[in-house]
Design an enzyme around this catalytic site. Structure first.
Site, PDB file in Angstrom:
ATOM      1  N   THR A 141      -8.890   6.112  -6.446  1.00 18.13           N
ATOM      2  CA  THR A 141      -7.354   5.594  -6.855  1.00 18.13           C
ATOM      3  C   THR A 141      -6.286   5.027  -5.712  1.00 18.13           C
ATOM      4  OG1 THR A 141      -6.813   8.293  -6.647  1.00 18.13           O
ATOM      5  CG2 THR A 141      -7.695   6.645  -8.794  1.00 18.13           C
ATOM      6  N   HIS A 184      -9.454  14.365   1.734  1.00 20.95           N
ATOM      7  CA  HIS A 184      -8.180  15.456   1.289  1.00 20.95           C
ATOM      8  C   HIS A 184      -8.812  16.672   1.943  1.00 20.95           C
ATOM      9  CE1 HIS A 184      -8.333  13.508  -3.459  1.00 20.95           C
ATOM     10  NE2 HIS A 184      -8.617  12.665  -2.624  1.00 20.95           N
ATOM     11  N   ASN A 232     -13.012   9.777  -0.824  1.00 24.13           N
ATOM     12  CA  ASN A 232     -13.826   9.135  -1.985  1.00 24.13           C
ATOM     13  C   ASN A 232     -13.460   8.399  -1.655  1.00 24.13           C
ATOM     14  OD1 ASN A 232     -13.585  11.529  -4.087  1.00 24.13           O
ATOM     15  ND2 ASN A 232     -11.344  11.786  -4.029  1.00 24.13           N
ATOM     16  N   HIS A 289      -6.311   3.334   0.489  1.00 26.12           N
ATOM     17  CA  HIS A 289      -6.793   3.866   1.894  1.00 26.12           C
ATOM     18  C   HIS A 289      -6.879   4.861   2.515  1.00 26.12           C
ATOM     19  CE1 HIS A 289      -3.329   3.405   5.622  1.00 26.12           C
ATOM     20  NE2 HIS A 289      -4.107   4.463   5.650  1.00 26.12           N
ATOM     21  N   HIS A 339      -8.419   8.381   3.162  1.00 27.69           N
ATOM     22  CA  HIS A 339      -7.641   9.425   2.904  1.00 27.69           C
ATOM     23  C   HIS A 339      -8.677  10.206   2.572  1.00 27.69           C
ATOM     24  CE1 HIS A 339      -7.146   8.192  -1.401  1.00 27.69           C
ATOM     25  NE2 HIS A 339      -7.985   9.139  -1.903  1.00 27.69           N
ATOM     26  N   CYS A 385       0.355  -2.123   0.419  1.00 23.77           N
ATOM     27  CA  CYS A 385       0.022  -0.352   0.319  1.00 23.77           C
ATOM     28  C   CYS A 385       0.591   1.610  -0.305  1.00 23.77           C
ATOM     29  CB  CYS A 385      -1.107  -0.072   1.195  1.00 23.77           C
ATOM     30  SG  CYS A 385      -1.940   0.937   1.285  1.00 23.77           S
ATOM     31  N   CYS A 422       0.214   3.319   3.181  1.00 21.94           N
ATOM     32  CA  CYS A 422       1.382   2.973   4.419  1.00 21.94           C
ATOM     33  C   CYS A 422       2.675   3.286   4.228  1.00 21.94           C
ATOM     34  CB  CYS A 422       0.691   1.491   4.261  1.00 21.94           C
ATOM     35  SG  CYS A 422      -0.866   0.668   4.674  1.00 21.94           S
TER      36      CYS A 422
HETATM   37  P1  5GP Z   1      -8.170   9.347  -4.803  1.00 23.79           P
HETATM   38  O1  5GP Z   1      -8.456   9.712  -5.963  1.00 23.79           O
HETATM   39  O2  5GP Z   1      -8.047   8.118  -4.314  1.00 23.79           O
HETATM   40  O3  5GP Z   1      -9.411  10.176  -4.043  1.00 23.79           O
HETATM   41  O4  5GP Z   1      -7.019  10.984  -4.394  1.00 23.79           O
HETATM   42  C1  5GP Z   1      -5.300   9.680  -4.049  1.00 23.79           C
HETATM   43  C2  5GP Z   1      -4.858  10.989  -4.061  1.00 23.79           C
HETATM   44  O5  5GP Z   1      -3.557  10.659  -3.735  1.00 23.79           O
HETATM   45  C3  5GP Z   1      -4.708  12.153  -5.409  1.00 23.79           C
HETATM   46  O6  5GP Z   1      -4.796  13.192  -5.062  1.00 23.79           O
HETATM   47  C4  5GP Z   1      -3.167  11.264  -5.742  1.00 23.79           C
HETATM   48  O7  5GP Z   1      -2.929  13.439  -6.602  1.00 23.79           O
HETATM   49  C5  5GP Z   1      -2.383  11.404  -4.851  1.00 23.79           C
HETATM   50  N1  5GP Z   1      -1.379  10.565  -4.554  1.00 23.79           N
HETATM   51  C6  5GP Z   1      -1.999   9.757  -5.275  1.00 23.79           C
HETATM   52  N2  5GP Z   1      -0.288   8.655  -5.278  1.00 23.79           N
HETATM   53  C7  5GP Z   1       0.573   9.606  -4.525  1.00 23.79           C
HETATM   54  C8  5GP Z   1       2.094  10.105  -4.297  1.00 23.79           C
HETATM   55  O8  5GP Z   1       2.679   8.935  -4.594  1.00 23.79           O
HETATM   56  N3  5GP Z   1       2.613  10.888  -2.947  1.00 23.79           N
HETATM   57  C9  5GP Z   1       1.103  12.043  -2.868  1.00 23.79           C
HETATM   58  N4  5GP Z   1       1.687  12.751  -2.298  1.00 23.79           N
HETATM   59  N5  5GP Z   1       0.046  11.537  -3.607  1.00 23.79           N
HETATM   60  C10 5GP Z   1       0.008  10.970  -3.817  1.00 23.79           C
HETATM   61 ZN    ZN Z   2      -2.560   1.583   3.642  1.00 23.90          ZN
END
Ligand code: 5GP
Ligand code: ZN
Length: 114
Positions: A95, A102, A87, A98, A100, A4, A7
């Site tokens: 995407t 925003h 999300n 885990h 998160h 992950c 993680c």
């Molecule tokens: P989701 O689309 O799952 O709600 O948000 C995932 C977020 O993680 C996206 O906004 C993306 O830009 C961010 N993200 C993806 N990979 C990385 C990474 O390796 N490092 C950081 N700091 N953010 C990431």
């Molecule tokens: Zn995780």
């Protein structure tokens, strides 16, 4: 969860711009920010999606919001405001699996989101 990404960021194995850490949560800059402030707040414990939360996780889930608000205030967004977004799965655009939060701020946001 060995594979992950978040993680590994929480453990410090993969680098990120950390803005807050405590025993249970880590907050760091989103790598592809969609607003002037775009921070991700995660629990250190691996939970894949919001669907995996149980009643035992109420304190953890509430703490996620509390940390998001605390970081927002520390970054100076208390007065102008900010958005906290979670999300879940494909239709919401999740995407990274885990959970998160925003924290987005520094501009005005449309409602409803696209
Ligand atoms: P989701 O689309 O799952 O709600 O948000 C995932 C977020 O993680 C996206 O906004 C993306 O830009 C961010 N993200 C993806 N990979 C990385 C990474 O390796 N490092 C950081 N700091 N953010 C990431
Ligand atoms: Zn995780």
């Amino acid at each position: 969860m060995g594979e992950c990404l978040f993680c590994k960021i929480a453990e410090g194995v993969i680098p990120a711009e950390h803005v807050y850490e405590d025993a249970d949560y880590v907050a760091f800059e989103d790598i592809n920010p969609k607003s002037p402030t775009h921070v991700l707040v995660i629990p250190r414990r691996h939970i894949a999606t919001l669907n995996d939360l149980t009643a035992e996780d109420r304190a953890l889930a509430g703490g996620l919001i509390e940390v998001g608000a605390k970081v927002a205030k520390r970054l100076g967004h208390e007065e102008n405001g900010y958005r906290l977004v979670l999300n879940c799965n494909a239709d919401a655009g999740q995407t990274v699996f885990h959970i998160h939060l925003h924290l987005m701020a520094g501009r005005t946001f449309a409602w409803p989101p696209g």
